[in-house]
Scaffold this active site. Sequence first.
Site, PDB file in Angstrom:
ATOM      1  N   CYS A   2      -2.224 -27.979   3.419  1.00  0.00           N
ATOM      2  CA  CYS A   2      -1.307 -27.559   2.365  1.00  0.00           C
ATOM      3  C   CYS A   2      -0.023 -26.983   2.960  1.00  0.00           C
ATOM      4  O   CYS A   2      -0.056 -26.271   3.961  1.00  0.00           O
ATOM      5  CB  CYS A   2      -1.885 -26.512   1.434  1.00  0.00           C
ATOM      6  SG  CYS A   2      -3.357 -27.038   0.576  1.00  0.00           S
ATOM      7  N   ARG A  29       1.249 -31.545   6.457  1.00  0.00           N
ATOM      8  CA  ARG A  29       0.170 -30.576   6.257  1.00  0.00           C
ATOM      9  C   ARG A  29      -0.780 -30.982   5.124  1.00  0.00           C
ATOM     10  O   ARG A  29      -1.811 -30.337   4.917  1.00  0.00           O
ATOM     11  CB  ARG A  29       0.744 -29.194   5.952  1.00  0.00           C
ATOM     12  CG  ARG A  29       1.601 -28.636   7.073  1.00  0.00           C
ATOM     13  CD  ARG A  29       2.091 -27.269   6.691  1.00  0.00           C
ATOM     14  NE  ARG A  29       0.992 -26.347   6.537  1.00  0.00           N
ATOM     15  CZ  ARG A  29       0.465 -25.617   7.514  1.00  0.00           C
ATOM     16  NH1 ARG A  29       0.957 -25.720   8.732  1.00  0.00           N
ATOM     17  NH2 ARG A  29      -0.535 -24.803   7.284  1.00  0.00           N
ATOM     18  N   TRP A  77      -3.487 -30.412   0.249  1.00  0.00           N
ATOM     19  CA  TRP A  77      -4.616 -31.077   0.912  1.00  0.00           C
ATOM     20  C   TRP A  77      -5.845 -30.444   0.266  1.00  0.00           C
ATOM     21  O   TRP A  77      -6.154 -29.285   0.517  1.00  0.00           O
ATOM     22  CB  TRP A  77      -4.582 -30.806   2.411  1.00  0.00           C
ATOM     23  CG  TRP A  77      -5.585 -31.591   3.198  1.00  0.00           C
ATOM     24  CD1 TRP A  77      -5.436 -32.845   3.695  1.00  0.00           C
ATOM     25  CD2 TRP A  77      -6.897 -31.150   3.600  1.00  0.00           C
ATOM     26  NE1 TRP A  77      -6.578 -33.223   4.367  1.00  0.00           N
ATOM     27  CE2 TRP A  77      -7.481 -32.210   4.326  1.00  0.00           C
ATOM     28  CE3 TRP A  77      -7.636 -29.985   3.405  1.00  0.00           C
ATOM     29  CZ2 TRP A  77      -8.768 -32.130   4.869  1.00  0.00           C
ATOM     30  CZ3 TRP A  77      -8.915 -29.916   3.941  1.00  0.00           C
ATOM     31  CH2 TRP A  77      -9.462 -30.976   4.668  1.00  0.00           C
ATOM     32  N   ASN A 103      -2.158 -21.646   0.202  1.00  0.00           N
ATOM     33  CA  ASN A 103      -2.812 -22.414   1.260  1.00  0.00           C
ATOM     34  C   ASN A 103      -3.973 -21.563   1.767  1.00  0.00           C
ATOM     35  O   ASN A 103      -3.787 -20.383   2.049  1.00  0.00           O
ATOM     36  CB  ASN A 103      -1.815 -22.692   2.391  1.00  0.00           C
ATOM     37  CG  ASN A 103      -2.486 -23.272   3.622  1.00  0.00           C
ATOM     38  OD1 ASN A 103      -3.481 -23.972   3.529  1.00  0.00           O
ATOM     39  ND2 ASN A 103      -1.941 -22.968   4.787  1.00  0.00           N
ATOM     40  N   GLY A 104      -5.165 -22.160   1.860  1.00  0.00           N
ATOM     41  CA  GLY A 104      -6.330 -21.406   2.332  1.00  0.00           C
ATOM     42  C   GLY A 104      -7.485 -21.590   1.378  1.00  0.00           C
ATOM     43  O   GLY A 104      -7.491 -22.514   0.551  1.00  0.00           O
ATOM     44  N   GLU A 477      -9.970 -39.730  23.551  1.00  0.00           N
ATOM     45  CA  GLU A 477      -8.728 -39.472  22.826  1.00  0.00           C
ATOM     46  C   GLU A 477      -8.122 -40.778  22.301  1.00  0.00           C
ATOM     47  O   GLU A 477      -7.615 -40.838  21.177  1.00  0.00           O
ATOM     48  CB  GLU A 477      -7.744 -38.709  23.738  1.00  0.00           C
ATOM     49  CG  GLU A 477      -6.323 -38.559  23.217  1.00  0.00           C
ATOM     50  CD  GLU A 477      -6.200 -37.841  21.877  1.00  0.00           C
ATOM     51  OE1 GLU A 477      -7.189 -37.291  21.384  1.00  0.00           O
ATOM     52  OE2 GLU A 477      -5.091 -37.855  21.310  1.00  0.00           O
ATOM     53  N   LYS A 481      -7.391 -41.646  18.304  1.00  0.00           N
ATOM     54  CA  LYS A 481      -6.090 -42.078  17.759  1.00  0.00           C
ATOM     55  C   LYS A 481      -6.269 -43.318  16.898  1.00  0.00           C
ATOM     56  O   LYS A 481      -5.738 -43.407  15.796  1.00  0.00           O
ATOM     57  CB  LYS A 481      -5.079 -42.394  18.877  1.00  0.00           C
ATOM     58  CG  LYS A 481      -4.502 -41.231  19.638  1.00  0.00           C
ATOM     59  CD  LYS A 481      -3.547 -40.371  18.862  1.00  0.00           C
ATOM     60  CE  LYS A 481      -4.210 -39.245  18.146  1.00  0.00           C
ATOM     61  NZ  LYS A 481      -4.655 -38.078  18.781  1.00  0.00           N
ATOM     62  N   HIS A 500     -27.203 -47.397  27.151  1.00  0.00           N
ATOM     63  CA  HIS A 500     -28.364 -46.722  26.539  1.00  0.00           C
ATOM     64  C   HIS A 500     -28.290 -46.754  25.016  1.00  0.00           C
ATOM     65  O   HIS A 500     -28.609 -45.777  24.350  1.00  0.00           O
ATOM     66  CB  HIS A 500     -28.441 -45.267  27.027  1.00  0.00           C
ATOM     67  CG  HIS A 500     -28.649 -45.144  28.500  1.00  0.00           C
ATOM     68  ND1 HIS A 500     -29.858 -45.417  29.115  1.00  0.00           N
ATOM     69  CD2 HIS A 500     -27.800 -44.806  29.502  1.00  0.00           C
ATOM     70  CE1 HIS A 500     -29.750 -45.230  30.422  1.00  0.00           C
ATOM     71  NE2 HIS A 500     -28.494 -44.863  30.685  1.00  0.00           N
TER      72      HIS A 500
HETATM   73  C1  F6R Z   1      -5.801 -35.505  16.214  1.00  0.00           C
HETATM   74  C2  F6R Z   1      -5.412 -34.231  15.653  1.00  0.00           C
HETATM   75  C3  F6R Z   1      -6.485 -33.215  15.382  1.00  0.00           C
HETATM   76  C4  F6R Z   1      -6.093 -31.891  16.055  1.00  0.00           C
HETATM   77  C5  F6R Z   1      -7.125 -30.803  15.733  1.00  0.00           C
HETATM   78  C6  F6R Z   1      -6.796 -29.505  16.446  1.00  0.00           C
HETATM   79  O1  F6R Z   1      -4.718 -36.346  16.366  1.00  0.00           O
HETATM   80  O2  F6R Z   1      -4.268 -33.973  15.429  1.00  0.00           O
HETATM   81  O3  F6R Z   1      -7.716 -33.670  15.843  1.00  0.00           O
HETATM   82  O4  F6R Z   1      -6.018 -32.119  17.426  1.00  0.00           O
HETATM   83  O5  F6R Z   1      -7.163 -30.582  14.361  1.00  0.00           O
HETATM   84  O6  F6R Z   1      -5.558 -29.012  16.082  1.00  0.00           O
HETATM   85  P1  F6R Z   1      -4.825 -27.898  16.930  1.00  0.00           P
HETATM   86  O7  F6R Z   1      -4.481 -28.482  18.238  1.00  0.00           O
HETATM   87  O8  F6R Z   1      -3.609 -27.546  16.116  1.00  0.00           O
HETATM   88  O9  F6R Z   1      -5.779 -26.763  17.070  1.00  0.00           O
END
Ligand code: F6R
Length: 605
Positions: A2, A29, A77, A103-104, A477, A481, A500
Site C-alpha cells: 500500500c 507498493r 495491496w 498501510n499496515g 535468484e 526473477k 534426487h
Molecule cells: C524479489 C523481491 C522480494 C524482496 C523481499 C525482501 O524481486 O523484490 O523478494 O527481495 O520482499 O525485500 P527487502 O529487501 O526490502 O527486505
Amino acid sequence: MCGIGACLSLLGLNVAPKVLKMIKNLEYRGYDSAGLAMITPDGIIDVRKDKGKIADLEIKLRFSEMKGFIGIGHTRWATHGAVSKRNAHPHVDCSRCIAVVHNGIIENYIELRKELEAKGHIFTTETDTEVIPHLIEENLKHHDNFFNAFEESIKQLKGAYALAVITLKDPSKIFFARFFSPLVIGIGECEYYIASDIPAFLEWTRKVIILHDGDIGFVSKEGVIIKNIFDNTIVNRDVITVEWTKEMAEKGGFDHFMLKEIYEQPVGVKRTVMMTEKQMQGVLEILENANDIYLVAAGTSFYASLHGQYAFSVYGFKSRAIIASEFIEEVGSFIDEDDVIIGVSQSGETADTLKALRHGKDKGARILAVTNVVGSAITRLADKVIIMGAGPEIGVAATKTFTSQVAVLNYILLEWAKEHGYDVELLLDKLRNRVPEDMEATIRETDEAAKQLVEMIHKKGNAYYLGRGLGLPIALEGALKMKEIAYLHAEGYPAGESKHGPIALVEPGFPIIAVVLKDAVYDKMHIAIEEMKSRGGYIISVCEKSDDKTKKLSNFYFDVPTGYSNILAPLVYIIPLQLLAYRTAVKRGCDPDKPRNLAKSVTVE
Ligand code: F6R
C-alpha cells in the site's frame, strides 16, 4: 504494501494532481485499487475510489479534477477484504467527516468493530482500516479537539499502521500516525507531503522527516507537529536532505523501471563500493568478536545473504543465512549476546526481517544492517548500518539492489579476509575498479542473447535453474526473477540435488538454466548438465567467455567475462538471468514493473 500520498498547500492551491502523482509514484507498493479524498471548497469530503490500476481509474474517476488544497490518496495491496470498490481506500466514518488512508494491519479490528457496531456505527467494507474513522468519530463524542480524539484512537489500535487522515472538524490539517509501517514527511515550498516512501515526492523536495514508531501529529500552517505516544512528549525530528534525485525515480527513456534498474547496476555497484568503504568503521570489530554470525533476509535479499554465507565460507568464516520468516523457529532459541545478525533488506521495512532482528536484539545479539533506504526501520534497530548506493528501486522485482547487496557483503568479507592475512588485494581492486565496466559489457552483450532466447522460452511452462556452490544463490535468484515477473514456473535447485527428484519432470525440450563457474565444482556441474541433457533437457548455460567445454554441452549459452568464477560471480552472472526474465515477461504481455499479487516493501508478516 500500500502506498499513501497526501498533500497540503499552504497557498491554497489545488493539490489533487500532486496527490495523484504521489500515489502513481508509489504504485510499486500495491496496485489493486486506488482512491483520493479531498476537502473541497464547499466544505465536504469528496471521495473517489475503485479497483483497478491508477491510470485507468484516473480516466474513469477524473481524479485530477478534484478540488481542494488538502487531500489524501492511496494505492492498495489488499490484506483484509477482497479487491473491490468499497474496500478501496480512503475510508470514511458514518458522518463522512473523517477520511483515512492506511498501510499496515490493525490486529484488533474485529473487537473494535464489534464495539463500534454496538454503539451504532454502520460499517460498509470488509477492511480492518474502516474501524479507524469510526473510532475517531466515536472518541470525538468526548473530545472537543480533533487531535485529542485522534490520539486516543491511535492508542486503542494494535498492529501496524501508517495513516494519513483529513477531517471537516479541523479542515486545514493533515493528521498522521506511524507504528511499524513506514511514513515520511516531505517539506516543500509552501507545501507538505506525507507518504509511505520518499520517491513519492522527490520531484518537489528532497527535504524529509522520517517518522519513528509511535509518532503522531499533523502538518498545517503551524508547521509539522509531532508527538511520540510512548514518550508522551512533543518531539523534534531532524529534517534530512536525501541524496536521491528526481531523475533516479524516473524511467529515463526506458520502457520499464526494471530495465532501467538492470542497466543502472554498474553505477549502483560502483557507488555502493565507495559508500561501503566509508562506512566500515566498527564493522570488522563486530564480526571479529562474534560467536555465531547469521544473515537474515527475505526474497532476493535472502539470496544475496546466501551468497554471503557461501562467500564467507571460501575464506573460512562461518555464517548462516536464514530466511527471515523462519528465523525464530529455526534458530531463535540459540541466539545470545555473543552472536551477530546481519539484516539485509532493500527497503529496511520488511516485517519478517524486522521481527527476526528484534528477536535477536532482545536476546542481546548485535545487529549489522545492510539497506538501501536511509532512516528506514532497520537502521533504527541496528548497532551498525551500511547504506547502499543503488538509488531508489521502483520496479517491484529487485535487481540493482541485489548486486549492491552482494557488493557490500563481498567488500566486508574481503576487508575481513585481509585482516586475517589473506592476499585479496587483486579481488578488492577488481571490485572497486573493474567490476562496473565488466557489468556494463555483460548487460550490452547478454541483452541481445536474451532477446533471442525469449522466442523459445516464452512458450514454456516450467524451467529449472541449477547451480552449485557460489553458483547456487545466482540460480535461485534467477529463478525467482523469472517466476515473479513472467509467471513462468521456474525452480532454482542445487545441481547435485536435482537427480534426487526434480529430474523426474525433465522431458525433451524442458529448459535447464545452468549457472556454471569454473571452480572446484565445475566438473560436478557438468555431470548434472549431462544428466539433464540425456533426458532431452534444453541446456541454457551461463558461463565464462573462455569456457568452451560448457558452451559445447549447451543448446544455448550466455557468456560473461572470464575471471568471475569466484566471490564476485553474482555481479555478472545474474545479469543475463535478470534480462531473460524481463524480456520473457514483456513477450508474455506481463507488466514487469507491477507483477500480479506482489508489492515492494512487504510490511506485513
Ligand atoms: C524479489 C523481491 C522480494 C524482496 C523481499 C525482501 O524481486 O523484490 O523478494 O527481495 O520482499 O525485500 P527487502 O529487501 O526490502 O527486505
